[in-house]
Design a protein around this motif. Structure first.
Motif, PDB file in Angstrom:
ATOM      1  N   THR A 143       0.653  -1.476  -0.007  1.00 15.08           N
ATOM      2  CA  THR A 143      -0.046  -0.036  -0.143  1.00 15.08           C
ATOM      3  C   THR A 143       0.934   1.633   0.322  1.00 15.08           C
ATOM      4  O   THR A 143       2.044   1.620   0.471  1.00 15.08           O
ATOM      5  N   ALA A 144       0.057   2.583  -0.716  1.00 18.63           N
ATOM      6  CA  ALA A 144       0.825   3.941  -0.035  1.00 18.63           C
ATOM      7  C   ALA A 144       0.079   4.711   0.005  1.00 18.63           C
ATOM      8  O   ALA A 144      -1.108   4.648  -0.208  1.00 18.63           O
ATOM      9  N   LYS A 145       0.577   5.625   0.294  1.00 23.56           N
ATOM     10  CA  LYS A 145      -0.941   6.694   0.559  1.00 23.56           C
ATOM     11  C   LYS A 145      -0.257   8.113  -0.513  1.00 23.56           C
ATOM     12  O   LYS A 145       0.811   8.156  -0.444  1.00 23.56           O
ATOM     13  N   VAL A 146      -1.282   8.281  -0.860  1.00 23.13           N
ATOM     14  CA  VAL A 146      -1.071   9.464  -2.066  1.00 23.13           C
ATOM     15  C   VAL A 146      -2.097  10.358  -1.733  1.00 23.13           C
ATOM     16  O   VAL A 146      -3.573  10.225  -1.887  1.00 23.13           O
ATOM     17  N   ASN A 147      -0.682  11.531  -1.822  1.00 25.36           N
ATOM     18  CA  ASN A 147      -1.974  12.470  -0.643  1.00 25.36           C
ATOM     19  C   ASN A 147      -2.819  12.411  -0.071  1.00 25.36           C
ATOM     20  O   ASN A 147      -3.772  13.513   0.225  1.00 25.36           O
ATOM     21  N   GLY A 148      -2.556  11.412   1.281  1.00 28.36           N
ATOM     22  CA  GLY A 148      -3.499  11.278   2.671  1.00 28.36           C
ATOM     23  C   GLY A 148      -3.959  10.032   2.386  1.00 28.36           C
ATOM     24  O   GLY A 148      -5.065   9.724   3.073  1.00 28.36           O
ATOM     25  N   LYS A 149      -4.281   9.640   0.817  1.00 27.27           N
ATOM     26  CA  LYS A 149      -5.402   8.033   0.525  1.00 27.27           C
ATOM     27  C   LYS A 149      -5.091   7.461   0.296  1.00 27.27           C
ATOM     28  O   LYS A 149      -3.718   7.069  -0.343  1.00 27.27           O
ATOM     29  N   THR A 150      -5.637   5.959   1.530  1.00 26.29           N
ATOM     30  CA  THR A 150      -4.521   4.839   0.905  1.00 26.29           C
ATOM     31  C   THR A 150      -4.716   4.019  -0.616  1.00 26.29           C
ATOM     32  O   THR A 150      -5.855   4.178  -0.637  1.00 26.29           O
ATOM     33  N   VAL A 151      -3.877   3.388  -0.995  1.00 20.74           N
ATOM     34  CA  VAL A 151      -3.498   3.190  -2.253  1.00 20.74           C
ATOM     35  C   VAL A 151      -3.361   1.518  -2.643  1.00 20.74           C
ATOM     36  O   VAL A 151      -2.192   1.492  -2.290  1.00 20.74           O
ATOM     37  N   ALA A 152      -3.717   0.680  -2.908  1.00 15.68           N
ATOM     38  CA  ALA A 152      -2.930  -0.409  -3.475  1.00 15.68           C
ATOM     39  C   ALA A 152      -2.371  -0.911  -5.106  1.00 15.68           C
ATOM     40  O   ALA A 152      -2.595   0.063  -5.451  1.00 15.68           O
ATOM     41  N   MET A 153      -1.578  -1.404  -4.391  1.00 15.20           N
ATOM     42  CA  MET A 153      -0.236  -1.338  -5.083  1.00 15.20           C
ATOM     43  C   MET A 153       0.544  -2.740  -4.750  1.00 15.20           C
ATOM     44  O   MET A 153      -0.173  -3.585  -4.025  1.00 15.20           O
ATOM     45  N   LEU A 154       1.347  -3.198  -6.638  1.00 18.48           N
ATOM     46  CA  LEU A 154       1.840  -4.779  -5.971  1.00 18.48           C
ATOM     47  C   LEU A 154       3.262  -4.174  -4.918  1.00 18.48           C
ATOM     48  O   LEU A 154       3.806  -3.660  -5.225  1.00 18.48           O
ATOM     49  N   ALA A 155       3.627  -4.829  -4.265  1.00 21.82           N
ATOM     50  CA  ALA A 155       4.899  -4.876  -3.143  1.00 21.82           C
ATOM     51  C   ALA A 155       5.827  -4.168  -3.520  1.00 21.82           C
ATOM     52  O   ALA A 155       6.616  -4.909  -5.030  1.00 21.82           O
ATOM     53  N   SER A 156       6.435  -3.467  -3.528  1.00 19.34           N
ATOM     54  CA  SER A 156       8.048  -2.603  -4.154  1.00 19.34           C
ATOM     55  C   SER A 156       9.074  -4.281  -3.748  1.00 19.34           C
ATOM     56  O   SER A 156       8.942  -4.715  -2.680  1.00 19.34           O
TER      57      SER A 156
END
Length: 281
Positions: A235-248
């Motif tokens: 996961t990552a937070k983009v401008n405060g909003k959580t976004v799912a992603m493939l793990a780095s």
């Protein structure tokens, strides 16, 4: 004829006992006249080869090694096995093609090293003698062989045919405003997915990267997008909003993020060119 049959059987029986290694794969790409040997999910080596004079002579498809012979005679011209004049060299890896049972098509050595890399054979795949000496003892019977004409890299051909590959490092090249930019760090190719080195990519795109005190998370800013990402998380937070992603991923102390995440994280459209192995932004 009886003597020939006994000798023929003896040549085949000894090597037929070897079991196939399910983790091995050979790919022959006629477009580049290269042979790749994979083992344990890893691309071990790539060799130059010679293939058929015409496109149809070397058959394409999925085959397997069915016989292994040292010093096979060249029956057509009655040249003994192991003779320097033998066009088959001294190693023969016979392929099961159209019910030929490894007696017609093969990966083998040669008596003309200058022919390697060219389209010159009657259908077989020729290798430098030194190269097939390296390959021969590593290959077991029933090892799958893919023969194709493809613009893809060897790892992509393997994955496309269902072979599970481990991480592969390839030269990192971005195309920015039509210009190619060679990165110092490589791209990471894993199961047909591309990962790019985070720190160098951010710098190239004019962004900033720093570490958040206490959490170890990275704070990445590119344009109007500020991303907070904890290494190796999904996961990552983009401008405060959580976004799912493939793990780095972490490779040799460097963090890699999936290429496909550049769009949801930073609003960057990306195009991956598998043939050229470049990323256009």
């Amino acid at each position: 004829m009886l003597v020939f049959a006994v000798l023929f059987s003896a040549c085949f029986t000894g090597s037929a006992a070897a079991a196939s290694s399910s983790s091995d794969l050979i790919i022959v790409n006629k477009k580049t006249n290269k042979l790749a040997y994979f083992s344990g999910g890893k691309l071990e080596k790539v060799f130059p080869v010679a293939t058929g004079k015409t496109k149809s002579l070397t058959p394409e498809g999925n085959f397997k090694i069915v016989v292994k012979i040292k010093n096979r005679p060249y029956y057509k011209e009655k040249i003994p096995g192991g003779d320097p004049a033998n066009p088959l060299g001294d190693r023969w890896l016979g392929l099961e093609v159209n019910d030929t049972y490894g007696t017609t098509y093969a990966i083998h050595g040669n008596n003309n090293e200058s022919s390697i890399g060219k389209y010159v054979s009657a259908g077989c795949i020729r290798m430098h003698n030194e190269d097939i000496h390296w390959l021969y003892p590593k290959v077991a019977n029933n090892t799958p062989v893919i023969i194709t004409t493809s613009g893809l890299d060897m790892a992509s051909i393997a994955v496309k045919n269902g072979y599970s590959t481990g991480p592969t490092m390839i030269a990192g090249v971005f195309i920015l405003d039509g210009e190619k930019v060679q990165l110092k760090d490589s791209f990471l190719l894993e199961k047909s997915r591309v990962f790019v080195p985070l720190r160098e990519s951010v710098a190239l795109l004019g962004g900033t990267l720093k570490q958040e005190a206490g959490t170890g998370a990275l704070i990445i800013t590119i344009g109007e997008h500020t991303v907070v990402h904890k290494p190796l998380s999904e996961t990552a937070k983009v401008n405060g909003k959580t976004v799912a992603m493939l793990a780095s991923r972490s490779v040799n102390g460097r963090l890699y993020i999936p290429l496909g995440s550049l769009t949801p994280l930073f609003g960057l459209p990306v195009v991956w060119n598998a043939k050229e192995q470049t990323v256009e932004l």
